[in-house]
Design an enzyme around this catalytic site. Structure first.
Site, PDB file in Angstrom:
ATOM      1  N   SER A  43       0.785  -1.227   0.000  1.00 14.29           N
ATOM      2  CA  SER A  43       0.000   0.000   0.000  1.00 14.29           C
ATOM      3  C   SER A  43       0.818   1.278   0.000  1.00 14.29           C
ATOM      4  O   SER A  43       0.293   2.340  -0.341  1.00 14.29           O
ATOM      5  CB  SER A  43      -0.959   0.013   1.201  1.00 14.29           C
ATOM      6  N   ASP A 336      -3.004   7.841   8.195  1.00 11.54           N
ATOM      7  CA  ASP A 336      -3.967   7.015   8.915  1.00 11.54           C
ATOM      8  C   ASP A 336      -3.209   6.127   9.901  1.00 11.54           C
ATOM      9  O   ASP A 336      -2.157   6.530  10.393  1.00 11.54           O
ATOM     10  CB  ASP A 336      -4.849   6.218   7.948  1.00 11.54           C
ATOM     11  N   HIS A 339      -0.014   4.709   7.259  1.00 12.46           N
ATOM     12  CA  HIS A 339       0.462   5.138   5.947  1.00 12.46           C
ATOM     13  C   HIS A 339       0.890   6.605   5.972  1.00 12.46           C
ATOM     14  O   HIS A 339       0.417   7.371   6.792  1.00 12.46           O
ATOM     15  CB  HIS A 339      -0.638   4.952   4.896  1.00 12.46           C
TER      16      HIS A 339
END
Length: 371
Positions: A43, A336, A339
């Site tokens: 991610s 978050d 990340h």
């Protein structure tokens, strides 16, 4: 752990470099150091592949406030960020406008345009692991990402011819950042300490196979980012009464990083079998250590909580339209529960592309591309 995202997409650490690291140059549209960028990983590099995967359990960054600062529309784009991702910022440093498009977003027509116009493709997937078994069915694992590149390569050969395609690939950057999700999946299963050596062995075997397969398809220049201090992300800190880092998770990452560094050293020195292979290893773990030691030196005021989220340290629920949003996103390390903010991504990309020698081995990405 109380965050329901834990078993779907795992902490991907970002770090920022020290204040002495220069800012990225403004983005330009023409590449200056390579004809294309091919991106593999999880991610931290995903720019929307997961948006095209079926299934309710697939992790997706396709709701507000993701993308709240993304240029040209402030909309969710599948990036796990308020704006640009690490892949975008490294691409910009190379001279591109942003990351190449997500592989699963390509239509037959746009795929032909990408192949003919070069620029590259992004195969990364949120929640992906080095092992196929890591959160299986919810992401595109590294082995599948490599196979997807094989499809792109076949299209390039059909369009450009074998000689021209291989020339492009040999000069392009193959960027890889993966492993965090494997660490988290291993920790969730609460396997015994005696299993760690076998776990590392499986990871390194698969990582070696991926690089060797990419080499066999024409890749020569690899930019590899190791696993950061995953125990210091908000999701992990929130489990401690004092908000401290999870030392066990950090130790698990550090052991893998040692094995990865040794692997790259062996592959890079095997010039009989892998002639022309070169690499740059970005030390995400070392960067995290530096910023924790002196957060103010990086110009940040918060390095332990999420800018967007809920509950303790903003890490006990994901970033959603009803989440609490920090006022100054440029001052936060984490967007978050694990990340980077766009600001964090800018600093990470700067450190690895053209930053100080202490965070890259044996050269930085710019030096790799100019070699």
């Amino acid at each position: 752990m109380r965050c329901h995202h834990q078993a779907i997409v795992v902490v991907t650490l970002l770090v920022v470099t020290m204040a002495s690291v220069v800012q990225l140059a403004p983005a330009v549209r023409r590449p200056t150091t390579a004809p294309a960028l091919y991106v593999f990983g999880d991610s931290i590099l995903d720019v929307g592949n997961n948006n095209h995967l079926p299934g309710a359990g697939v992790p997706r960054a396709n709701t507000p406030y993701y993308g709240v600062d993304f240029p040209g529309g402030a909309r969710p784009t599948g990036r796990w960020s308020n704006g640009y991702s690490v892949a975008d910022l490294i691409a910009q440093a190379m001279g591109f406008e942003r990351s190449p498009p997500a592989y699963l977003s390509l239509t037959p027509r746009s795929s032909r345009l990408v192949v003919r116009g070069l620029g590259g493709v992004n195969y990364a997937s949120g929640g992906a692991g080095i092992l196929d078994s890591t959160f299986a069915g919810r992401n595109i694992p590294l082995s599948k990402q490599v196979r997807n590149f094989g499809t792109t390569r076949a299209q390039m050969i059909a369009s450009l011819g074998s000689t021209a395609a291989n020339d492009v690939l040999s000069q392009s950057l193959f960027l890889i950042a993966i492993g965090t999700n494997d660490m988290a999946a291993f920790a969730i299963t609460q396997q015994q300490q005696s299993d760690v050596a076998a776990f590392y062995g499986s990871l390194i075997s698969n990582y070696s196979a991926a690089i060797t397969e990419l080499y066999g398809m024409g890749a020569r220049k690899f930019g590899v980012i190791n696993v950061g201090q995953i125990g210091c992300a908000p999701l992990q800190r929130a489990q401690s009464p004092t908000g401290a880092c999870a030392d066990g998770m950090n130790a698990l990452a550090a052991g893998f990083n040692d094995a990865l560094r040794s692997l790259l050293g062996r592959l890079g020195s095997d010039q009989q079998r892998l002639q022309g292979l070169a690499y740059s290893l970005g030390d995400l773990y070392g960067l995290m250590q530096a910023i924790i030691a002196d957060p103010r030196a990086a110009g940040l005021s918060n390095v332990d909580a999420a800018c967007c989220g809920g509950g303790r340290l903003g890490a006990q629920s994901g970033c959603q339209p009803n989440s609490t949003l920090c006022a100054d996103r440029r001052s936060y390390l984490f967007w978050d529960y694990g990340h980077p903010t766009q600001r964090g991504a800018e600093l990470v990309a700067t450190a690895f592309y053209d930053g100080p020698v202490r965070f890259t081995l044996p050269v930085n990405l710019k030096q790799l591309m100019l070699s």
